[in-house]
Motif scaffolding. Structure first.
Motif, short mmCIF file in Angstrom:
data_model
loop_
_atom_site.label_atom_id
_atom_site.label_comp_id
_atom_site.label_asym_id
_atom_site.label_seq_id
_atom_site.Cartn_x
_atom_site.Cartn_y
_atom_site.Cartn_z
N PRO A 108 0.83 -1.21 0.00
CA PRO A 108 0.00 0.00 0.00
C PRO A 108 0.86 1.25 0.00
N THR A 109 2.16 1.09 0.33
CA THR A 109 3.14 2.17 0.40
C THR A 109 4.48 1.48 0.66
N ASN A 110 5.61 2.24 0.60
CA ASN A 110 6.90 1.54 0.59
C ASN A 110 7.92 2.01 1.62
N PHE A 139 -1.81 -0.96 -3.72
CA PHE A 139 -3.13 -1.53 -3.47
C PHE A 139 -3.56 -1.20 -2.06
N ARG A 140 -4.74 -0.61 -1.92
CA ARG A 140 -5.34 -0.39 -0.60
C ARG A 140 -6.78 -0.87 -0.68
N ASP A 141 -7.10 -1.78 0.20
CA ASP A 141 -8.43 -2.37 0.15
C ASP A 141 -9.43 -1.40 0.80
N GLY A 148 -14.71 6.29 -9.43
CA GLY A 148 -13.78 5.78 -10.44
C GLY A 148 -12.37 5.69 -9.90
N ILE A 149 -11.44 6.29 -10.65
CA ILE A 149 -10.04 6.16 -10.25
C ILE A 149 -9.65 7.17 -9.16
N MET A 150 -10.60 7.96 -8.68
CA MET A 150 -10.29 8.95 -7.64
C MET A 150 -10.04 8.28 -6.30
N ARG A 151 -10.89 7.37 -5.92
CA ARG A 151 -10.63 6.58 -4.72
C ARG A 151 -10.86 5.13 -5.09
N TYR A 156 -2.00 4.23 -9.11
CA TYR A 156 -0.61 4.47 -9.51
C TYR A 156 -0.09 5.66 -8.72
N MET A 157 1.01 5.46 -8.02
CA MET A 157 1.53 6.53 -7.16
C MET A 157 3.02 6.74 -7.42
N LYS A 158 3.41 8.00 -7.35
CA LYS A 158 4.84 8.30 -7.26
C LYS A 158 5.12 8.44 -5.78
N ASP A 159 6.01 7.63 -5.26
CA ASP A 159 6.38 7.79 -3.85
C ASP A 159 7.88 7.93 -3.73
N ALA A 160 8.27 8.98 -3.01
CA ALA A 160 9.69 9.28 -2.82
C ALA A 160 10.01 9.21 -1.34
N ILE A 280 -9.57 18.11 -3.74
CA ILE A 280 -9.05 16.77 -4.04
C ILE A 280 -7.58 16.74 -3.65
N GLU A 281 -7.22 15.75 -2.87
CA GLU A 281 -5.82 15.61 -2.45
C GLU A 281 -5.04 14.93 -3.58
N VAL A 282 -4.10 15.67 -4.17
CA VAL A 282 -3.32 15.09 -5.26
C VAL A 282 -1.90 14.73 -4.83
N GLY A 283 -1.50 15.22 -3.66
CA GLY A 283 -0.17 14.87 -3.15
C GLY A 283 -0.15 14.99 -1.65
N HIS A 284 0.81 14.31 -1.03
CA HIS A 284 0.89 14.35 0.43
C HIS A 284 2.33 14.10 0.84
N ILE A 285 2.89 14.99 1.66
CA ILE A 285 4.28 14.81 2.08
C ILE A 285 4.36 14.71 3.60
N PHE A 286 5.34 13.95 4.08
CA PHE A 286 5.44 13.64 5.52
C PHE A 286 6.88 13.74 6.00
N TYR A 287 7.05 14.22 7.22
CA TYR A 287 8.35 14.07 7.88
C TYR A 287 8.14 13.27 9.16
N SER A 314 8.60 10.94 3.63
CA SER A 314 8.08 10.31 2.40
C SER A 314 7.11 11.26 1.72
N TYR A 315 7.01 11.10 0.40
CA TYR A 315 6.38 12.13 -0.44
C TYR A 315 5.59 11.45 -1.56
N GLY A 316 4.27 11.58 -1.54
CA GLY A 316 3.45 10.86 -2.52
C GLY A 316 2.69 11.78 -3.46
N VAL A 317 2.62 11.35 -4.73
CA VAL A 317 1.73 12.01 -5.71
C VAL A 317 0.80 10.94 -6.28
N GLY A 318 -0.49 11.22 -6.29
CA GLY A 318 -1.45 10.28 -6.86
C GLY A 318 -1.49 10.44 -8.37
N VAL A 319 -0.62 9.71 -9.07
CA VAL A 319 -0.49 9.90 -10.53
C VAL A 319 -1.80 9.53 -11.24
C1 P5A Z 1 3.74 9.22 0.87
C2 P5A Z 1 4.45 8.42 -0.17
C3 P5A Z 1 1.61 7.96 1.33
O1 P5A Z 1 1.26 6.84 1.03
N1 P5A Z 1 3.83 7.03 1.61
C4 P5A Z 1 4.60 7.06 0.40
C5 P5A Z 1 3.05 8.22 1.75
N2 P5A Z 1 0.80 9.02 1.32
S1 P5A Z 1 -0.76 9.00 0.95
O2 P5A Z 1 -1.27 10.30 1.26
O3 P5A Z 1 -1.41 7.94 1.64
O4 P5A Z 1 -0.88 8.74 -0.57
C6 P5A Z 1 -0.23 9.59 -1.50
C7 P5A Z 1 -1.17 10.03 -2.61
O5 P5A Z 1 -1.72 8.90 -3.28
C8 P5A Z 1 -3.05 9.16 -3.73
N3 P5A Z 1 -3.97 8.14 -3.19
C9 P5A Z 1 -4.95 7.54 -3.92
N4 P5A Z 1 -5.30 7.64 -5.21
C10 P5A Z 1 -6.34 6.91 -5.65
N5 P5A Z 1 -7.02 6.02 -4.87
C11 P5A Z 1 -6.69 5.87 -3.57
N6 P5A Z 1 -7.36 4.99 -2.82
C12 P5A Z 1 -5.60 6.65 -3.02
N7 P5A Z 1 -5.01 6.74 -1.81
C13 P5A Z 1 -4.03 7.65 -1.94
C14 P5A Z 1 -3.40 10.55 -3.21
O6 P5A Z 1 -3.21 11.50 -4.24
C15 P5A Z 1 -2.41 10.78 -2.10
O7 P5A Z 1 -2.10 12.14 -1.91
#
Ligand code: P5A
Length: 444
Positions: A108-110, A139-141, A148-151, A156-160, A280-287, A314-319
């Motif tokens: 679900p994350t790395n 994958f998050r259950d 649709g692909i919003m939740r 597909y995520m970019k995670d740094a 809409i949350e499109v990215g999320h960064i954490f320290y 860690s730094y995520g973008v919801g591609v």
């Molecule tokens: C940051 C990178 C993390 O997972 N770990 C690695 C941290 N953050 S997050 O906020 O949980 O997710 C990052 C971004 O992924 C998108 N996202 C989703 N997109 C579609 N369906 C989902 N169920 C879903 N969950 C998260 C979001 O854009 C989120 O900001």
């Protein structure tokens, strides 16, 4: 590409199961197809857009010195037991057993996997900082996958991930990503605002969500409107400059639901500047400092011989979510017109020749124009079907190429009917058309 030969399965009407405009358009124009709840196949049009978004995200990661890797989707439970998250993550984690009865999971994350990679090789402070990223399916259950692909469940995520020697250096890394995200979303023609947010299952005590405004968004936000006027231009990849950038944003009250405090909001923001809305949350960064490095023993040698657990973020973008987010921001639902930003458009230009049964001259003209545009890397889709003009226009409006060319019977050889979607039609020469499109592309 000819429409007759493309795999763009357009529906006549909006599918009734779709509640928000991005989901409607994506099904209507055949960008995705649901395969099971919250799991989708990406068809050519959707895939093209997502790949372009991915490339912009990648370029902006590379610009701040992050290095691309690729970790697998399937992970071993062992590392999650080490960090202590295996039990905590709960039902959202898809757990699998292999034939040897080993507990595996679909990531679900790395955070754990990348910490394991880091600790195997990096032993000295001299190799820091390290910024690593990958772009991979997660994958998050989700209990209620929707929109649709919003939740969805597979996305597909970019995670740094950043690894640093001290809190100070780690915040420098955090701020690099802060800037990189502002730039990434700008290239996608989105205004994404950083907002102080909760950290949830990722952990730590510093976090920002990047949110774009949308009525259909799932995040409630409370913000000082003036934050929308801020710019990141001129910020250098240096500690002070990045620190100032974050400070500039943090001066304005801007939080998500979980951090909202009514009294604070009313005290800090003048009534005329208050904005309560959804996004809409499109990215999320954490320290999160040593939350993972400590239990997983990822440490480096310090100059005096001591060891220190590395400080991580860690730094995520919801591609994949961004495809939907762009539609939410740009699709004119009432008139059924989509205009993709040129940076991610599936095609730059849609050509609509008016074809009669016995007269192919308009199609021939379209082919000639396509030939010229192709030389300059302009990507074209031609509606070569014999449908009537208005249904062709409707179709092209849904596909969303930002420019259209219309070729009628009377079109003479030199002047072409050209328009940017949403603007007036102009009669231009081909070289003028190429110039306009190239200028727009170069801006990105
Ligand atoms: C940051 C990178 C993390 O997972 N770990 C690695 C941290 N953050 S997050 O906020 O949980 O997710 C990052 C971004 O992924 C998108 N996202 C989703 N997109 C579609 N369906 C989902 N169920 C879903 N969950 C998260 C979001 O854009 C989120 O900001």
């Amino acid at each position: 590409m000819y429409i007759s030969q493309s795999f763009i399965p357009i529906l006549k009407n909006n599918p009734s199961e779709a509640k928000i405009k991005s989901h409607q358009l994506m099904l209507r124009v055949g960008m995705i197809k649901q395969s099971s709840a919250g799991i989708y196949s990406w068809l050519p049009l959707g895939f093209k857009v997502m790949k372009k978004i991915e490339q912009i995200v990648r370029e902006e990661q590379n610009k701040i010195g992050a290095q691309e890797i690729l970790m697998p989707t399937i992970q071993s439970s062992e590392i999650w037991k080490e960090s202590g998250r295996y039990e905590d993550y709960g039902e959202e984690m898809l757990r699998i057993k292999d034939r040897q009865d080993r507990e595996m999971l679909y990531g679900p994350t790395n955070e754990e996997l990348v910490t394991d990679i880091f600790r195997a090789s990096i032993k000295s402070y001299k190799s820091l900082p390290q910024l690593l990223y990958h772009i991979q399916w997660k994958f998050r259950d989700e209990i209620r996958p929707r929109f649709g692909i919003m939740r969805c469940r597979e996305f597909y995520m970019k995670d740094a991930y950043s690894f640093d020697i001290s809190d100070e250096e780690a915040l420098f890394s955090y701020n690099k990503f802060f800037l990189s995200y502002l730039k990434t979303f700008k290239r996608l023609d989105l205004t994404a605002i950083p907002m102080a947010a909760d950290t949830g299952p990722i952990g730590g005590n510093l976090s920002h969500e990047f949110i774009i405004l949308a009525e259909t968004g799932e995040s409630k936000i409370y913000t000082d409107k003036r934050i929308f006027d801020l710019k990141s231009e001129g910020t250098k990849l240096e500690k002070k400059s990045l620190e100032n950038l974050r400070k500039k944003y943090e001066e304005f009250y801007s939080v998500t639901d979980e951090k909202f405090n009514k009294d604070e909001f009313e005290k800090k923001v003048l009534e005329t500047n208050r904005l309560k809305t959804k996004g809409i949350e499109v990215g999320h960064i954490f320290y999160f400092g040593d939350k993972y490095s400590k239990p997983m023993e990822a440490s480096v040698d310090l100059p005096g011989g001591k060891k220190n657990f590395v400080k991580m973020g860690s730094y995520g973008v919801g591609v994949s979510r961004l495809v939907g987010a762009i539609i939410e921001a740009k699709y004119d639902e009432k008139n059924e017109v989509m205009k993709w930003p040129i940076s991610v458009a599936p095609y730059d230009v849609g050509i609509i020749p008016m074809i009669n049964k016995n007269d192919n001259s308009a199609l021939e003209k379209a082919n000639k124009i396509n030939f010229e545009l192709k030389k300059d890397n302009i990507d074209v889709i031609i509606d070569d079907t014999d449908e009537n003009f208005s249904s062709k226009i409707k179709k092209m409006n849904l596909i969303g190429a930002p420019y259209q060319i219309i070729i009628g019977k009377k079109t003479d050889s030199d002047l072409i009917e050209f328009k940017e979607v949403g603007k007036e039609t102009q009669k231009l020469k081909i070289i003028e058309i190429i110039k306009i499109i190239q200028e727009q592309k170069e801006k990105n």
